[in-house]
Design an enzyme around this catalytic site. Structure first.
Site, PDB file in Angstrom:
ATOM      1  N   THR A  42      42.276  45.061  53.761  1.00  0.00           N
ATOM      2  CA  THR A  42      41.806  45.361  52.350  1.00  0.00           C
ATOM      3  C   THR A  42      42.192  44.232  51.473  1.00  0.00           C
ATOM      4  O   THR A  42      41.399  43.536  50.495  1.00  0.00           O
ATOM      5  CB  THR A  42      42.540  46.673  51.715  1.00  0.00           C
ATOM      6  OG1 THR A  42      41.829  47.730  52.174  1.00  0.00           O
ATOM      7  CG2 THR A  42      42.343  46.789  50.048  1.00  0.00           C
ATOM      8  N   LYS A  52      40.935  38.211  42.710  1.00  0.00           N
ATOM      9  CA  LYS A  52      41.657  37.027  42.064  1.00  0.00           C
ATOM     10  C   LYS A  52      40.385  35.949  41.758  1.00  0.00           C
ATOM     11  O   LYS A  52      40.611  35.277  40.718  1.00  0.00           O
ATOM     12  CB  LYS A  52      42.653  36.604  42.748  1.00  0.00           C
ATOM     13  CG  LYS A  52      43.961  37.371  42.974  1.00  0.00           C
ATOM     14  CD  LYS A  52      44.356  38.082  41.671  1.00  0.00           C
ATOM     15  CE  LYS A  52      45.140  39.247  41.930  1.00  0.00           C
ATOM     16  NZ  LYS A  52      44.505  40.528  42.524  1.00  0.00           N
ATOM     17  N   GLY A 183      42.045  55.072  34.733  1.00  0.00           N
ATOM     18  CA  GLY A 183      43.010  54.672  35.336  1.00  0.00           C
ATOM     19  C   GLY A 183      43.382  53.348  34.847  1.00  0.00           C
ATOM     20  O   GLY A 183      42.755  52.295  34.920  1.00  0.00           O
ATOM     21  N   VAL A 271      42.631  55.156  40.146  1.00  0.00           N
ATOM     22  CA  VAL A 271      43.917  56.251  39.904  1.00  0.00           C
ATOM     23  C   VAL A 271      45.101  55.950  41.137  1.00  0.00           C
ATOM     24  O   VAL A 271      45.694  56.983  41.300  1.00  0.00           O
ATOM     25  CB  VAL A 271      43.260  57.564  39.646  1.00  0.00           C
ATOM     26  CG1 VAL A 271      42.559  57.757  38.594  1.00  0.00           C
ATOM     27  CG2 VAL A 271      42.672  57.935  40.981  1.00  0.00           C
ATOM     28  N   GLY A 272      44.973  55.073  42.008  1.00  0.00           N
ATOM     29  CA  GLY A 272      45.824  54.715  42.970  1.00  0.00           C
ATOM     30  C   GLY A 272      45.164  54.596  44.392  1.00  0.00           C
ATOM     31  O   GLY A 272      43.915  54.738  44.482  1.00  0.00           O
ATOM     32  N   HIS A 444      61.096  19.451  33.272  1.00  0.00           N
ATOM     33  CA  HIS A 444      60.477  19.599  31.869  1.00  0.00           C
ATOM     34  C   HIS A 444      59.206  18.777  31.740  1.00  0.00           C
ATOM     35  O   HIS A 444      58.936  17.531  32.458  1.00  0.00           O
ATOM     36  CB  HIS A 444      61.479  18.999  31.085  1.00  0.00           C
ATOM     37  CG  HIS A 444      60.859  19.032  29.278  1.00  0.00           C
ATOM     38  ND1 HIS A 444      60.513  20.093  28.565  1.00  0.00           N
ATOM     39  CD2 HIS A 444      60.433  17.980  28.705  1.00  0.00           C
ATOM     40  CE1 HIS A 444      60.170  19.829  27.636  1.00  0.00           C
ATOM     41  NE2 HIS A 444      59.900  18.297  27.419  1.00  0.00           N
TER      42      HIS A 444
END
Length: 465
Positions: A42, A52, A183, A271-272, A444
């Site tokens: 998956t 992505k 969801g 929803v999951g 930095h």
């Protein structure tokens, strides 16, 4: 009927399964892997990677749209952009194809035998595989179950017609005019924000009181603000009831208890996910279960000798990198190495805009465990690199024990903070204290400086706020 024997059989070619097989092959174990679809599972084929790709394309389109409208603060103007979603999907599919071929190549390099087909247990040592050329029987000394998960289907909104799962959403070649999403978890919001950037009218319906309920509210506020900026309507405390009578929208019961119809040509249900425990002969094994999931110990052993289980089929967190780590560990255990599972440093990443990263304990979770903590939080509004990328929304937060400054958790929300997940996980894995992070010289200008500054803030002497 063909029959082969092996030391290790892996059922499922997703992130956990193929990693287990590759590592086992590297360790000299005679290994077979069975996958009924494409290698990568998956995550690679219809989840992490393609989503992505779509998110990145949406970000680029959104930037171009602002430039065309003259609203970009960078002083760049372009002609009005146009979207060829079919070409976008073809580009995404090309990436998936290359990675799929890469996984196959790595398995062959590790001398793993790949069998394409649907596996089913006869008993704890024997599996039948329905292949294109007939039935293949595989006998193995040890088996790893890595069958993964699938989207949860609502009985009153079955996947058909306008009702789609994330799988279909990632394969659309025509942009929906209006999209209703059931969801407001990470999958729904990642895809919802992407389609909103493409120009789709998006409405999100969430039964809980707020979006992304698995994350603490402070982390989700910048995401909620961005949803509003994108014009996404979010209905919290609302319940989906089913399709509108003409299949042209979603019926919803609002938080006020009134019924409402949301116009939509597509309804995305997120929803999951549920573990895939059907279709491969679980009933032939009689394994101990933990609710819907296969119960495992700290070495991923099931209740049956010689059978291991890894990844989504074993429970939360249902994350590809958790499955990968378990797969590597199990291969080494089968090869005779001493390994055990430690889940304290597993990062969870939400690729919304802005992104969210969490590793370890949140302040509330630590306090709930009876631990007195120090926290330090540094805003990206004070970070030069974030400002130059128009990414001031968000912050980095560090949670540590108050007595000895041991870092217990790290959270961040902001543009591109997913790339800080490795540093956060390493800090927890190595047992870092606040002084270790504060004393590490951070380059930095980078957003990583916010990590150091958050530790300094917890110690009481932040330098840039």
């Amino acid at each position: 009927m063909k029959e082969i024997s092996c030391k290790l059989l892996v059922i499922g070619g997703g992130p956990g399964g193929y990693i287990a097989a590759i590592r086992a092959g590297q360790l000299g174990l005679d290994t077979v892997i069975v996958e009924k679809r494409k290698l990568g599972g998956t995550c690679l084929t219809i989840g992490c990677i393609p989503s992505k790709a779509l998110i990145h394309a949406a970000e680029e389109f959104d930037k171009a749209s602002h430039m065309a409208a003259g609203t970009s603060p960078l002083g760049i103007s372009v002609a009005k952009p146009a979207l060829d979603l079919g070409k976008t999907i073809a580009w995404k599919d090309g990436i998936v194809g290359r990675l799929n071929s890469g996984v196959a190549g790595l398995l062959k390099k590790a001398r793993v035998k790949i069998v394409g087909g649907t596996a089913r247990f006869r008993d704890g040592k024997t599996v039948e595989v329905e292949t294109e050329t007939g039935l293949q029987v595989i006998r193995a000394e040890t088996v790893v179950i890595a069958t993964g998960s699938a989207p949860v289907e609502l009985p009153f909104l079955p996947f058909a017609g306008p009702v789609i799962s994330s799988t279909e959403a990632l394969a659309l070649t025509t942009l929906p005019k209006a999209l209703a999403i059931v969801g407001a978890g990470y999958i729904g919001l990642e895809l919802g924000m992407a389609f909103a950037k493409f120009g789709t009218a998006v409405t999100v319906v969430e039964a809980e009181a707020r979006i992304l309920p698995q994350y603490d509210a402070e982390l989700t506020r910048p995401v909620a603000r961005r949803l509003a900026d994108l014009g996404v309507e979010v209905l919290t405390g609302a319940k989906a009831k089913g399709l509108a009578p003409k299949n042209d929208g979603l019926l919803v019961e609002t938080a006020a208890g009134t019924d409402r119809r949301i116009a939509a040509d597509r309804i995305l249900v997120t929803v999951g996910r549920r573990p895939v425990t059907e279709g491969w002969g679980l009933e032939e094994l009689g394994l101990d279960m933990d609710g819907r999931f296969i119960r495992i110990d700290d070495r991923c052993r099931t209740s049956m000798r010689g059978i291991y289980a890894i990844g989504d089929v074993t429970g939360e967190p249902m994350l590809a990198h958790r499955a990968m780590a378990q797969g590597e560990m199990v291969a080494e255990i089968v090869a005779g190495h001493a390994r055990s599972w430690d889940n304290r440093a597993i990062a969870a990443v939400c690729f919304t805009d802005p992104e969210i990263v969490t590793v370890g304990l949140s302040p509330d979770a630590a306090r709930a465990a009876g631990i007195e903590v120090k926290t330090g939080q540094f805003p990206f509004t004070a970070n030069g690199r974030a400002m130059t990328m128009l990414g001031e929304a968000g912050f980095v937060r560090v949670v540590a024990r108050a007595d000895n400054h041991l870092v217990l958790g790290i959270q961040a929300v902001g543009q591109g903070v997913s790339e800080l997940a490795a540093a956060f996980g390493l800090a927890l894995e190595m047992g870092a204290r606040l002084e270790d992070i504060a004393g590490t010289i951070h380059a930095h200008p980078t957003q990583g400086e916010g990590f150091q500054e958050a530790a300094l803030k917890a110690l009481g002497h932040a330098l840039h706020i």
